[in-house]
Scaffold this active site. Structure first.
Site, short mmCIF file in Angstrom:
data_model
loop_
_atom_site.label_atom_id
_atom_site.label_comp_id
_atom_site.label_asym_id
_atom_site.label_seq_id
_atom_site.Cartn_x
_atom_site.Cartn_y
_atom_site.Cartn_z
N GLY A 26 -4.67 -4.23 -3.72
CA GLY A 26 -5.65 -3.18 -3.96
C GLY A 26 -4.87 -1.93 -4.31
CB SER B 112 3.52 11.12 -3.97
OG SER B 112 2.15 11.24 -4.22
CD GLN C 185 0.42 -8.95 -2.96
OE1 GLN C 185 0.98 -9.59 -3.82
NE2 GLN C 185 -0.81 -8.54 -3.11
CE LYS D 37 -1.33 7.80 1.78
NZ LYS D 37 -2.29 6.67 1.97
CG ASP E 160 -1.84 -1.23 1.24
OD1 ASP E 160 -2.25 -1.67 0.15
OD2 ASP E 160 -2.10 -1.76 2.34
CB THR F 267 -6.34 3.57 -4.56
OG1 THR F 267 -6.66 2.55 -3.64
CG2 THR F 267 -7.50 4.52 -4.70
P1 GDP Z 1 -0.77 0.39 -3.51
O1 GDP Z 1 -1.37 -0.88 -3.03
O2 GDP Z 1 0.71 0.43 -3.30
O3 GDP Z 1 -1.13 0.75 -4.92
O4 GDP Z 1 -1.37 1.52 -2.57
P2 GDP Z 1 -2.93 1.71 -2.18
O5 GDP Z 1 -3.64 2.22 -3.37
O6 GDP Z 1 -3.44 0.49 -1.52
O7 GDP Z 1 -2.81 2.78 -1.02
C1 GDP Z 1 -2.28 4.04 -1.26
C2 GDP Z 1 -3.38 5.09 -0.98
O8 GDP Z 1 -2.77 6.36 -0.84
C3 GDP Z 1 -4.38 5.23 -2.09
O9 GDP Z 1 -5.63 5.53 -1.53
C4 GDP Z 1 -3.86 6.42 -2.90
O10 GDP Z 1 -4.90 7.13 -3.58
C5 GDP Z 1 -3.28 7.26 -1.81
N1 GDP Z 1 -2.13 8.10 -2.19
C6 GDP Z 1 -1.14 7.83 -3.08
N2 GDP Z 1 -0.22 8.81 -3.07
C7 GDP Z 1 -0.63 9.71 -2.15
C8 GDP Z 1 -0.08 10.92 -1.63
O11 GDP Z 1 0.99 11.36 -2.00
N3 GDP Z 1 -0.80 11.55 -0.65
C9 GDP Z 1 -1.98 11.08 -0.17
N4 GDP Z 1 -2.59 11.77 0.78
N5 GDP Z 1 -2.52 9.94 -0.63
C10 GDP Z 1 -1.84 9.26 -1.60
P1 IMO Z 2 -0.97 -4.17 -2.27
O1 IMO Z 2 -0.57 -4.70 -3.65
C1 IMO Z 2 -0.91 -4.72 2.05
C2 IMO Z 2 -0.91 -8.85 3.49
C3 IMO Z 2 -2.11 -9.29 4.28
C4 IMO Z 2 -1.45 -10.29 5.22
C5 IMO Z 2 -0.41 -10.95 4.34
C6 IMO Z 2 -0.85 -12.28 3.73
O2 IMO Z 2 -2.24 -3.42 -2.27
O3 IMO Z 2 0.19 -3.45 -1.67
P2 IMO Z 2 -2.52 -12.87 1.73
O4 IMO Z 2 -3.98 -12.58 1.59
O5 IMO Z 2 -1.67 -12.28 0.66
O6 IMO Z 2 -2.23 -14.32 1.97
O7 IMO Z 2 -2.12 -12.13 3.13
O8 IMO Z 2 -0.13 -10.03 3.29
N1 IMO Z 2 -1.20 -8.29 2.17
C7 IMO Z 2 -1.14 -6.99 1.87
N2 IMO Z 2 -0.91 -5.91 2.67
N3 IMO Z 2 -1.10 -4.55 0.73
C8 IMO Z 2 -1.28 -5.61 -0.09
O9 IMO Z 2 -1.28 -5.52 -1.44
C9 IMO Z 2 -1.36 -6.90 0.48
N4 IMO Z 2 -1.56 -8.14 -0.01
C10 IMO Z 2 -1.44 -8.98 1.03
O10 IMO Z 2 -2.70 -8.23 4.97
O11 IMO Z 2 -0.78 -9.61 6.25
MG MG Z 3 -2.89 -1.56 -1.75
#
Ligand code: GDP
Ligand code: IMO
Ligand code: MG
Length: 431
Positions: free
Chosen positions: A44, A414, A224, A331, A17, A46
């Site tokens: 996930g 960012s 991940q 962030k 994330d 976003t």
């Molecule tokens: P990913 O799994 O690595 O693609 O990250 P996620 O999408 O799960 O989580 C990142 C979250 O932070 C998302 O809701 C993005 O829209 C948000 N985001 C990304 N860059 C920034 C930033 O620079 N500032 C803020 N406030 N939010 C950000």
């Molecule tokens: P993105 O791509 C954050 C974590 C789960 C758990 C562990 C194992 O959005 O960064 P799983 O369901 O893969 O067997 O769970 O890995 N996990 C993540 N944590 N972002 C993810 O993906 C994750 N995908 C799995 O929370 O701790």
């Molecule tokens: Mg994510």
């Protein structure tokens, strides 16, 4: 941004994330192909465009750029039902991807049985806080040489028997802990789900090789992150794929020389969802500030994310492991308003000596003491700032300290979720 000349990998450096989706979306305007190579709908990612956000789980985050061809490599595991839901959500926004999508015929399919095993295991004492999407059991079944690949679904012969075998093994594991669909019903669903995708399933390895040889640009999107890597993360609190650099090659079939650059992605602080060690974890009002300001709730499961200071020992480990050429630091704006900001520079072991490497065992990691330095917060917000010179001096100092501690240049910072919110460091470029 100028036209890319390199094939680039975007990899998470923490526990997921980090904002990989935002960076992939931002950069894929300049790339011909966007490629996922591991993970499944545990991811996930976003993407926010003009204030509207969309979460992508299995479709590469280049999807919103109509010129971008999307490839799902052999290392990915696919939940077809969820994949269709994702395609539908994209369609609702006017985005059609079926005419520019290639799914590897070697990618494994997530079956309902695997989700049942995942949830059954998570209800016991070995719970690690998975996403409950069946990811671990899918990769287990792949390694057991019992799994179903997308290509198998094109040929009905023997499928029912193979599904029945998986059903039987699942029953042996979980007993009657949960209802399971009959193999016939699973086969029927798969056959329905595969129909609209048939023309998208093919030899992704050959496609990628040819695209590389033709000089088409390739953007690889990690899912991940390194600390969740099955080999190099905080085992057993990890996911079941190689999310660090090695997974890119096994998960696409491309040779290492097809890759020109690795960009690691980290947040300006740290988060983790699920159980497992997290040395720089915070509790109390500062953690709550970060959680609320950063909307730190899981994109896939909605769980509150655990929050802590930036851990340079973690990110340095990940940069070394992946050979990161640069870091995208995401962030920064979330730290706006804090009086004081901690940076974990390293760990001291039980013997009082400073560790030079990330411990392999979580027991050793849990028994370290953090070496932490505090920085002044900044008086003006960084939200939406678009140039290095416009950043408050305190924020610049914090970023320089991170760069030094992780021994890798920060290339991009960012400052908000939208595409335009962020800056390149002077003299640096992402591609
Ligand atoms: P990913 O799994 O690595 O693609 O990250 P996620 O999408 O799960 O989580 C990142 C979250 O932070 C998302 O809701 C993005 O829209 C948000 N985001 C990304 N860059 C920034 C930033 O620079 N500032 C803020 N406030 N939010 C950000
Ligand atoms: P993105 O791509 C954050 C974590 C789960 C758990 C562990 C194992 O959005 O960064 P799983 O369901 O893969 O067997 O769970 O890995 N996990 C993540 N944590 N972002 C993810 O993906 C994750 N995908 C799995 O929370 O701790
Ligand atoms: Mg994510």
């Amino acid at each position: 941004m100028s036209k890319p000349i390199e094939n680039l990998a975007i990899l998470g450096l923490q526990w997921g994330d980090e904002g990989k989706g935002k960076l992939v979306d931002l950069l894929s305007a300049n790339f011909r192909n966007a490629v996922r190579f591991q993970g499944g709908n545990n991811a996930g990612h976003t993407v926010v465009v003009n204030g509207e956000s969309i979460a992508l789980h299995q479709v590469p985050s280049g999807a919103l750029h109509p010129e971008c061809f999307l490839v799902v490599g052999s290392g990915v595991v696919l939940n077809l039902e969820v994949f269709h839901q994702e395609l539908e959500r994209l369609r609702d926004r006017g985005v059609e991807v079926l005419d520019r999508l290639l799914l590897s015929d070697k990618a494994h399919v997530i079956l309902p049985y695997y989700i049942a095993i995942d949830n059954w295991r998570e209800s016991g004492s070995n719970r690690i806080g998975t996403t409950g999407r069946g990811i671990g059991p899918t990769y287990e079944t792949k390694a057991a040489r019992l799994g179903l690949r997308l290509g198998d679904l094109k040929r009905p012969d023997g499928l029912l028997e193979r599904i029945s075998n998986i059903y039987t093994e699942t029953r042996l594991k979980i007993g009657d802990a949960a209802p399971l669909p009959a193999p016939e019903a699973v086969l029927k669903d798969l056959q329905e789900q595969i129909k609209p995708l048939l023309k998208c399933i093919g030899n992704a390895q050959e496609y990628l090789y040819d695209a590389w040889k033709r000089g088409e640009s390739l953007l690889f999107e990690g899912a991940q992150a390194t600390m969740l890597d099955i080999d190099h993360g905080t085992y057993p609190f990890v996911t079941s794929s190689n999310c660090s650099i090695g997974g890119l090659f096994t998960g696409t079939g491309l040779p290492p020389k097809a890759l020109n650059k690795v960009l690691g992605v980290a947040k300006a602080y740290t988060t983790r969802v699920g159980a497992g060690p997290f040395p720089s974890e915070l509790s109390g009002p500062v953690a709550e500030h970060i959680r609320q300001a950063g909307h730190e709730f899981g994109t896939t499961t909605g769980r509150p994310r655990r929050c802590g200071w930036f851990d340079a020992a973690v990110v340095r480990h990940s940069c070394r492991l992946n050979g990161a050429d640069g870091v995208g630091l995401m962030k920064l704006d979330v730290l706006d308003g804090l009086d004081s900001i901690g940076l974990v520079k390293g760990y001291r072991g039980a013997d009082g000596n400073t560790l030079t490497a990330m411990p392999s065992s979580i027991h050793d990691l849990e028994n370290t003491e953090q070496i932490i330095e505090y920085f002044d917060g900044w008086p003006e917000p960084t939200k939406g700032v678009k140039s290095w010179n416009a950043l408050p001096a305190q924020a610049q100092r914090y970023l320089k300290a991170i760069e030094e501690a992780v021994e890798t240049p920060i290339e991009y910072v960012s400052t908000g979720p939208n595409r335009g919110e962020g800056l390149l460091l002077p003299g640096r470029s992402l591609t």
